[in-house]
Design a protein around this motif. Structure first.
Motif, PDB file in Angstrom:
ATOM      1  N   TYR A 233      58.557  22.961  18.612  1.00  0.00           N
ATOM      2  CA  TYR A 233      60.076  23.237  17.633  1.00  0.00           C
ATOM      3  C   TYR A 233      58.769  23.855  16.214  1.00  0.00           C
ATOM      4  N   ASP A 234      60.107  24.407  16.019  1.00  0.00           N
ATOM      5  CA  ASP A 234      59.436  24.888  13.810  1.00  0.00           C
ATOM      6  C   ASP A 234      60.184  24.663  13.596  1.00  0.00           C
ATOM      7  N   LEU A 235      59.341  22.944  12.752  1.00  0.00           N
ATOM      8  CA  LEU A 235      60.078  22.202  11.741  1.00  0.00           C
ATOM      9  C   LEU A 235      60.154  23.193  10.146  1.00  0.00           C
ATOM     10  N   MET A 236      61.723  22.809   9.705  1.00  0.00           N
ATOM     11  CA  MET A 236      61.550  23.236   8.193  1.00  0.00           C
ATOM     12  C   MET A 236      62.396  22.468   7.438  1.00  0.00           C
ATOM     13  N   ILE A 237      62.302  21.522   6.230  1.00  0.00           N
ATOM     14  CA  ILE A 237      62.224  21.350   5.266  1.00  0.00           C
ATOM     15  C   ILE A 237      63.707  22.580   4.521  1.00  0.00           C
ATOM     16  N   VAL A 238      65.009  22.036   4.345  1.00  0.00           N
ATOM     17  CA  VAL A 238      66.268  23.078   3.422  1.00  0.00           C
ATOM     18  C   VAL A 238      66.663  22.048   2.713  1.00  0.00           C
ATOM     19  N   SER A 239      67.026  22.538   1.317  1.00  0.00           N
ATOM     20  CA  SER A 239      68.174  21.620   0.321  1.00  0.00           C
ATOM     21  C   SER A 239      68.363  22.313  -0.183  1.00  0.00           C
ATOM     22  N   ASP A 240      69.835  22.709  -1.140  1.00  0.00           N
ATOM     23  CA  ASP A 240      70.519  23.344  -1.781  1.00  0.00           C
ATOM     24  C   ASP A 240      69.948  22.967  -2.769  1.00  0.00           C
ATOM     25  N   GLU A 241      69.691  23.596  -3.411  1.00  0.00           N
ATOM     26  CA  GLU A 241      68.251  23.795  -5.096  1.00  0.00           C
ATOM     27  C   GLU A 241      68.986  24.872  -6.486  1.00  0.00           C
ATOM     28  N   ILE A 242      69.188  24.583  -7.668  1.00  0.00           N
ATOM     29  CA  ILE A 242      69.672  25.211  -8.276  1.00  0.00           C
ATOM     30  C   ILE A 242      68.802  24.999  -9.101  1.00  0.00           C
ATOM     31  N   GLY A 243      68.505  25.993 -10.029  1.00  0.00           N
ATOM     32  CA  GLY A 243      66.955  25.908 -11.040  1.00  0.00           C
ATOM     33  C   GLY A 243      65.794  24.932 -11.105  1.00  0.00           C
ATOM     34  N   ARG A 244      65.568  24.373 -11.265  1.00  0.00           N
ATOM     35  CA  ARG A 244      64.641  23.338 -11.757  1.00  0.00           C
ATOM     36  C   ARG A 244      64.911  22.456 -11.244  1.00  0.00           C
ATOM     37  N   SER A 245      65.691  22.499 -10.461  1.00  0.00           N
ATOM     38  CA  SER A 245      65.787  21.269  -9.038  1.00  0.00           C
ATOM     39  C   SER A 245      64.747  21.760  -8.330  1.00  0.00           C
ATOM     40  N   LYS A 246      64.201  22.330  -8.162  1.00  0.00           N
ATOM     41  CA  LYS A 246      63.620  22.921  -6.976  1.00  0.00           C
ATOM     42  C   LYS A 246      62.413  23.036  -7.358  1.00  0.00           C
ATOM     43  N   PRO A 247      61.591  22.664  -8.456  1.00  0.00           N
ATOM     44  CA  PRO A 247      60.099  22.291  -8.876  1.00  0.00           C
ATOM     45  C   PRO A 247      60.187  20.391  -8.363  1.00  0.00           C
ATOM     46  N   SER A 248      61.649  19.703  -9.432  1.00  0.00           N
ATOM     47  CA  SER A 248      61.524  18.437  -8.237  1.00  0.00           C
ATOM     48  C   SER A 248      61.819  18.032  -7.370  1.00  0.00           C
TER      49      SER A 248
END
Length: 225
Positions: free
Chosen positions: A126-141
């Protein structure tokens, strides 16, 4: 090779408990403990009248920050009082972004041990991937959060409401706690619900309480295909 997406919020990160902690510490407790400097005027009669001098740095307003109800949805404005939606947004994505998204605890004590074991066991099929609903500075966090816990999964896909369909196009199986994704499942996708207080009343064909159940659930899915 089928692709499996694993969501951060609710599955890997206990964002809600951290939000509650920050809200109570920085808004409820801070507002409640706003100090006043008290002085007294002594009259010739000997009586004392209290004179209250407000600290110059304290913003005076009558708004009361308080927890309104247990978190049974992701509409946090319904469960925590804020003067406006802009104030809620500012609290999450401007004032306490790193504290909330970078320093939140994992949902389970061994979340990332389990995740990395899943990665080792499934990466050849399987090809595993992390996904997340993020906005602005929450991405580097959130990247800091993943690195802090030693996440070994190579691929990370940040999405928004606008790019949600792009994320869904990238996965065949999605593990999520997000009620919106559970309620609006595309017909050609398989959704596994990670059970939380805010999604427990939503029905899903596949459900798990712990990452330790994910591999067995994927095996069941393959048997049913």
């Amino acid at each position: 090779m089928k692709k499996i997406g694993i969501e951060i919020n609710g599955v890997l990160r206990d964002t809600i408990s951290k939000f509650t902690e920050l809200y109570e510490k920085h808004l409820v407790d801070s507002h409640f403990n706003e100090s006043t400097d008290k002085t007294y005027e002594i009259e010739f009669s000997g009586d004392t009248d209290e004179v209250i001098e407000l600290n110059e740095n304290v913003e005076v307003n009558n708004f009361e920050y308080k927890v309104l109800s247990p978190v049974t949805s992701l509409d946090l404005g319904f469960h925590f009082s804020f003067p406006s939606k802009d104030d809620l947004y500012s609290f999450m994505y401007e004032e306490y972004t790193m504290e909330l998204f970078g320093h939140a605890p994992s949902t389970e004590m061994l979340s990332f041990n389990l995740l990395n074991d899943i990665y080792y066991n499934l990466r050849d099929t399987y090809d595993l991937m992390i996904v997340s609903d993020e906005i602005g500075r929450s991405k580097p966090s959130s990247l800091f959060f993943l690195s802090k816990f030693g996440c070994l999964v190579e691929k990370v896909f940040f999405y928004s409401e606008i790019t949600k369909n792009d994320m869904l196009n990238e996965v065949d199986i999605l593990l999520t706690a997000n009620p919106d994704l559970l309620l609006n499942k595309p017909d050609n996708k398989i959704i596994i619900k990670f059970i939380t207080d805010y999604n427990k009343n939503i029905k899903s064909e596949y459900e798990i309480y712990s990452l330790s159940d994910l591999e067995l659930t994927i095996k069941k899915i393959e048997e049913n295909v």
